[in-house]
Design an enzyme around this catalytic site. Sequence first.
Site, PDB file in Angstrom:
ATOM      1  N   ASN A  12     -30.089  16.786 -16.495  1.00  0.00           N
ATOM      2  CA  ASN A  12     -30.289  17.746 -15.408  1.00  0.00           C
ATOM      3  C   ASN A  12     -31.665  17.662 -14.756  1.00  0.00           C
ATOM      4  O   ASN A  12     -32.157  18.654 -14.227  1.00  0.00           O
ATOM      5  CB  ASN A  12     -30.016  19.177 -15.889  1.00  0.00           C
ATOM      6  CG  ASN A  12     -28.610  19.335 -16.420  1.00  0.00           C
ATOM      7  OD1 ASN A  12     -27.684  18.712 -15.913  1.00  0.00           O
ATOM      8  ND2 ASN A  12     -28.440  20.130 -17.448  1.00  0.00           N
ATOM      9  N   GLY A  14     -32.111  15.606 -12.239  1.00  0.00           N
ATOM     10  CA  GLY A  14     -31.846  15.202 -10.863  1.00  0.00           C
ATOM     11  C   GLY A  14     -31.791  13.704 -10.643  1.00  0.00           C
ATOM     12  O   GLY A  14     -31.993  13.231  -9.519  1.00  0.00           O
ATOM     13  N   SER A  16     -29.189  11.480 -10.679  1.00  0.00           N
ATOM     14  CA  SER A  16     -28.127  11.027  -9.772  1.00  0.00           C
ATOM     15  C   SER A  16     -28.391  11.488  -8.338  1.00  0.00           C
ATOM     16  O   SER A  16     -28.120  10.760  -7.382  1.00  0.00           O
ATOM     17  CB  SER A  16     -26.765  11.535 -10.246  1.00  0.00           C
ATOM     18  OG  SER A  16     -26.458  10.966 -11.512  1.00  0.00           O
ATOM     19  N   GLU A  88     -26.934   5.870 -14.782  1.00  0.00           N
ATOM     20  CA  GLU A  88     -26.618   5.884 -16.226  1.00  0.00           C
ATOM     21  C   GLU A  88     -26.957   4.547 -16.881  1.00  0.00           C
ATOM     22  O   GLU A  88     -26.205   4.000 -17.688  1.00  0.00           O
ATOM     23  CB  GLU A  88     -25.144   6.240 -16.450  1.00  0.00           C
ATOM     24  CG  GLU A  88     -24.718   7.565 -15.844  1.00  0.00           C
ATOM     25  CD  GLU A  88     -25.355   8.800 -16.467  1.00  0.00           C
ATOM     26  OE1 GLU A  88     -26.083   8.678 -17.479  1.00  0.00           O
ATOM     27  OE2 GLU A  88     -25.139   9.908 -15.935  1.00  0.00           O
ATOM     28  N   GLN A  90     -28.823   3.708 -19.200  1.00  0.00           N
ATOM     29  CA  GLN A  90     -28.969   3.665 -20.657  1.00  0.00           C
ATOM     30  C   GLN A  90     -27.779   3.006 -21.338  1.00  0.00           C
ATOM     31  O   GLN A  90     -27.901   2.485 -22.436  1.00  0.00           O
ATOM     32  CB  GLN A  90     -29.192   5.071 -21.229  1.00  0.00           C
ATOM     33  CG  GLN A  90     -27.989   6.000 -21.183  1.00  0.00           C
ATOM     34  CD  GLN A  90     -27.885   6.809 -19.911  1.00  0.00           C
ATOM     35  OE1 GLN A  90     -28.637   6.588 -18.967  1.00  0.00           O
ATOM     36  NE2 GLN A  90     -26.961   7.757 -19.881  1.00  0.00           N
ATOM     37  N   CYS A 145     -37.001  23.274 -19.736  1.00  0.00           N
ATOM     38  CA  CYS A 145     -36.233  23.811 -20.860  1.00  0.00           C
ATOM     39  C   CYS A 145     -35.893  25.273 -20.554  1.00  0.00           C
ATOM     40  O   CYS A 145     -36.496  25.895 -19.670  1.00  0.00           O
ATOM     41  CB  CYS A 145     -37.099  23.702 -22.116  1.00  0.00           C
ATOM     42  SG  CYS A 145     -36.350  24.362 -23.621  1.00  0.00           S
ATOM     43  N   HIS A 187     -36.553  23.548 -33.155  1.00  0.00           N
ATOM     44  CA  HIS A 187     -36.062  24.855 -33.599  1.00  0.00           C
ATOM     45  C   HIS A 187     -34.552  24.805 -33.834  1.00  0.00           C
ATOM     46  O   HIS A 187     -34.058  25.242 -34.876  1.00  0.00           O
ATOM     47  CB  HIS A 187     -36.404  25.932 -32.564  1.00  0.00           C
ATOM     48  CG  HIS A 187     -35.678  27.220 -32.781  1.00  0.00           C
ATOM     49  ND1 HIS A 187     -36.041  28.128 -33.757  1.00  0.00           N
ATOM     50  CD2 HIS A 187     -34.561  27.729 -32.178  1.00  0.00           C
ATOM     51  CE1 HIS A 187     -35.204  29.152 -33.736  1.00  0.00           C
ATOM     52  NE2 HIS A 187     -34.296  28.931 -32.790  1.00  0.00           N
TER      53      HIS A 187
END
Length: 197
Positions: A12, A14, A16, A88, A90, A145, A187
């Site tokens: 998220n 950004g 794309s 994408e 990766q 986050c 966490h």
Amino acid sequence: MAKLFFRYGAMNSGKSTALMQVAYNYEERGMNILLLKPQIDTKGGDVVVSRLGVSRKVDILVEKDMDLQAAIKKYFTIMPIHCVLVDEVQFLSPEQVDQLFRLVIEDDVPVICYGLRTDFLMNGFAGSERLLLLAHSIEELKTICRCGRKAVFNGRKIDGRFVFEGEQVAIDGEVQYESLCGECYLHYRKEDREKVY
């Protein structure tokens, strides 16, 4: 001289959307781009989809063992290619990243790759690791986050809970992802390890 670019970010951030903006900028100036996406990314099929609702059909849906330099060069006889964009990234193999590098050097075509640096376990993706070694330019696309800090990791959620086991690639089904800062990631990982069944 053309360059190989790697623009990475957490989920998220950004990526794309940025890719489609670059495609638009080239085409607005009368230039031709080729858009590639690995076939393993089943989200959207043969379309790159942005969270903002923008989408675009890919020119090459990259198969596992496809020679990217050869596949891209086939288009050279149809039209001049001014830039190759990869979403994408990766999910590409190290060999395919090497083929993109050779395309840049040998054929003088800029290649701009967008993708994740690490998976939900903080492990590197093979394509991203190779790009970190070969790219002429590396840029982080930033996001935040839930706590407001800069997000750098990708948390995997199933049924609303963060999970820390499973295959590296999980796209379909009940799987969701959320970008997390280091503190929140650790966490939730600690919380997962301490849960009682």
